[in-house]
Scaffold this motif. Structure first.
Motif, short mmCIF file in Angstrom:
data_model
loop_
_atom_site.label_atom_id
_atom_site.label_comp_id
_atom_site.label_asym_id
_atom_site.label_seq_id
_atom_site.Cartn_x
_atom_site.Cartn_y
_atom_site.Cartn_z
N GLY A 1 -6.16 -20.46 92.28
CA GLY A 1 -5.10 -21.03 92.48
C GLY A 1 -3.86 -20.16 92.56
N SER B 1 -0.91 -19.91 90.67
CA SER B 1 -0.21 -20.14 89.48
C SER B 1 -0.32 -19.00 88.58
CB SER B 1 -0.54 -21.40 88.67
OG SER B 1 -1.71 -21.35 88.50
N ASN B 2 -0.06 -17.75 89.22
CA ASN B 2 -0.21 -16.29 88.45
C ASN B 2 1.02 -15.75 88.75
OD1 ASN B 2 -0.88 -14.81 90.54
ND2 ASN B 2 -2.96 -15.73 90.74
N ILE C 1 3.74 -15.24 92.32
CA ILE C 1 5.06 -15.58 91.94
C ILE C 1 5.95 -14.36 92.32
CG2 ILE C 1 7.01 -15.98 90.54
CD1 ILE C 1 5.18 -18.32 90.97
N LEU D 1 6.24 -21.50 89.25
CA LEU D 1 4.95 -21.30 88.33
C LEU D 1 4.20 -22.49 87.79
CD1 LEU D 1 3.09 -18.77 87.34
CD2 LEU D 1 4.27 -18.97 85.33
N LEU D 2 4.91 -23.06 87.26
CA LEU D 2 4.53 -24.47 86.44
C LEU D 2 4.00 -25.49 87.68
CD1 LEU D 2 6.72 -24.87 83.46
CD2 LEU D 2 4.74 -24.24 83.24
N GLY E 1 2.97 -24.84 90.52
CA GLY E 1 1.67 -24.18 91.21
C GLY E 1 0.59 -24.52 89.98
N PHE E 2 0.63 -24.31 88.87
CA PHE E 2 -0.23 -24.78 87.85
C PHE E 2 -0.64 -26.10 87.74
CE2 PHE E 2 -1.32 -25.96 83.41
CZ PHE E 2 -2.45 -25.34 83.03
N CYS F 1 -2.67 -26.91 90.98
CA CYS F 1 -3.84 -26.44 90.96
C CYS F 1 -4.89 -27.15 89.91
CB CYS F 1 -4.03 -24.84 90.43
SG CYS F 1 -5.43 -24.02 90.29
#
Length: 84
Positions: free
Chosen positions: A27, A29-30, A34, A60-61, A63-64, A67
């Motif tokens: 994903g 979300s890292n 970013i 970020l959140l 994307g998390f 994912c």
């Protein structure tokens, strides 16, 4: 990635767990992703750099959660009897 494949080869994790972990690792979300996104958007709109930086954690959140949602759907659709 190498530890995940070792666990898979040893039979230590189930197919569904392998699929979920793969989606989690692949994903966006890292912090590296970013940083790339922020640098690219700042290059396009340098005057909006402060506005973009303000939304980094939200991205970020987001994307998390996206994912994780994708991993959950994939885990629901995986057939335990089929080969990967």
């Amino acid at each position: 990635y190498s530890e995940l494949i070792q666990l898979w080869d040893q039979g230590a994790i189930q197919k569904r767990s392998f699929v979920i972990a793969t989606y989690a690792l692949c994903g966006f979300s890292n912090f590296g992703s970013i940083g790339v996104q922020l640098a690219g958007l700042t290059a396009i709109a340098p005057s909006r750099a402060k506005d973009l930086a303000r939304h980094v954690i939200s991205a970020l959140l987001g994307g998390f959660f996206a994912c994780c949602s994708t991993a959950c759907v994939a885990a629901l659709l995986i057939d335990d009897d089929a080969d990967l």
